[in-house]
Design a protein around this motif. Structure first.
Motif, PDB file in Angstrom:
ATOM      1  N   CYS A 180       0.818  -1.016   0.525  1.00 60.04           N
ATOM      2  CA  CYS A 180      -0.277  -0.076  -0.221  1.00 60.04           C
ATOM      3  C   CYS A 180       1.047   1.444   0.046  1.00 60.04           C
ATOM      4  O   CYS A 180       1.498   1.517   0.421  1.00 60.04           O
ATOM      5  N   PRO A 185      -4.307   1.026  -1.788  1.00 59.85           N
ATOM      6  CA  PRO A 185      -3.228  -0.792  -2.318  1.00 59.85           C
ATOM      7  C   PRO A 185      -3.223  -0.560  -3.263  1.00 59.85           C
ATOM      8  O   PRO A 185      -4.062  -0.486  -4.114  1.00 59.85           O
ATOM      9  N   LYS A 239      -7.142  -0.738   2.775  1.00 60.93           N
ATOM     10  CA  LYS A 239      -7.138   0.975   2.631  1.00 60.93           C
ATOM     11  C   LYS A 239      -6.848   1.361   3.878  1.00 60.93           C
ATOM     12  O   LYS A 239      -6.597   2.436   4.262  1.00 60.93           O
TER      13      LYS A 239
END
Length: 304
Positions: A180, A185, A239
């Motif tokens: 990420c 990501p 995320k």
């Protein structure tokens, strides 16, 4: 290299001694020449490995969020705070030293971990044949180790050693690692057979499951037949968990037809990750924006 081999132990001891007598930046450059076969620019970092090494030298050692995120026990609170406590591996118990463990209260299968480094795991899939004394011996040894000294990852050195016991997820699980960058990501790395600590590599992939033309080591990467049905949920969880960092790898275990949070990794391979082809080292480096971190670091050094 096997962890119990003479060469492995000798190398670790040499790394600890070198860490005590040599500047961290000099050791990073030295290790990079050995492992990456090239120089690294830590004054003006551009590549993925250079930026990871810059962060581990100038930000991570004093960044409490990173230190707690790397802590295999304290990171659980971070995941809870992000509203994702439901994907944590169920915790059976935790202790400051192995002598505190009440073995009779543990289930027939479990996983013991030390929180202050990597690969500090002991798996029990049959309590009747489990060697408690050997487990205690290993944990005593691990808890005396300064994991941060091995590859100059000194944020690990700030973690107080602790033991956790988690639910046993199965005999063979899959690991999805989300790379990420600045809150997004971008790529995944998939490996299998983690339960035996061998990590049969599958390979790097784009988020649609397409295989990347990127090889980490000298092995033939495999294809993913299909992404798991909960892949989008897993991606969204990654995320959420990556928002606070310019780079972090968010790892998940796949087992029992679902996924579980595994760990946050801030320094893959200690910032000495081999790329084949090498161009991806620079391409990935461009995705990490450390400008605000560098400004903060400069302000701190000016005050000091």
């Amino acid at each position: 290299m096997e962890r119990d081999s003479f060469l492995y132990k000798a190398r670790r001891q040499c790394q600890v001694i070198a860490h005590k007598i040599m500047p961290d930046e000099a050791m990073c450059k030295f290790y990079s020449r050995i492992l990456l076969k090239k120089k690294v620019d830590l004054k003006n970092p551009q590549t993925f490995n250079e930026k990871i090494q810059w962060l581990k030298l100038h930000d991570y050692p004093t960044n409490q969020l990173v230190i707690d995120g790397a802590d295999k026990y304290k990171v659980r609170a971070y995941v809870e705070e992000k509203g994702l406590g439901n994907i944590l591996v169920p915790l059976i118990g935790h202790w400051d030293k192995p002598e505190d463990i009440d073995w009779d209260k543990l289930p027939e299968k479990f996983v013991l971990k030390c929180n202050h480094g990597c690969a500090y795991n002991i798996l029990c899939n049959d309590k009747s044949t489990f060697d408690r004394e050997d487990a205690i011996k290993k944990m005593r040894k691990w808890m005396k180790e300064d994991f941060g000294a091995f590859n100059i990852e000194t944020h690990y050195s700030k973690i107080k050693p602790h033991i956790t016991c988690e639910e046993f997820l199965g005999d063979c699980i899959i690991d999805y690692k989300f790379f990420c960058f600045n809150g997004e990501p971008k790529y995944i790395y998939v490996s299998s057979d983690l339960i035996h600590d061998r990590q049969a590599q599958i390979g790097f992939f784009y988020l649609d499951g397409t295989k990347m033309p990127l090889i980490r080591d000298d092995y033939a990467p495999m294809d993913i037949e299909e992404l798991p049905p909960f892949f989008e949920q897993m991606k969204e969880a990654a995320k959420v968990l990556c928002q606070d960092f310019p780079f972090v790898r968010v790892d998940f275990f796949l087992a029992n037809d679902t996924y579980y949070f595994a760990e946050l990794t801030f320094t893959p391979s200690g910032g000495m990750m081999p790329f084949n082809p090498d161009k991806y080292d620079l391409e990935w480096g461009k995705l990490i924006d450390i400008s605000s971190v560098k400004e903060t670091s400069y302000e701190k050094s000016s005050i000091d």
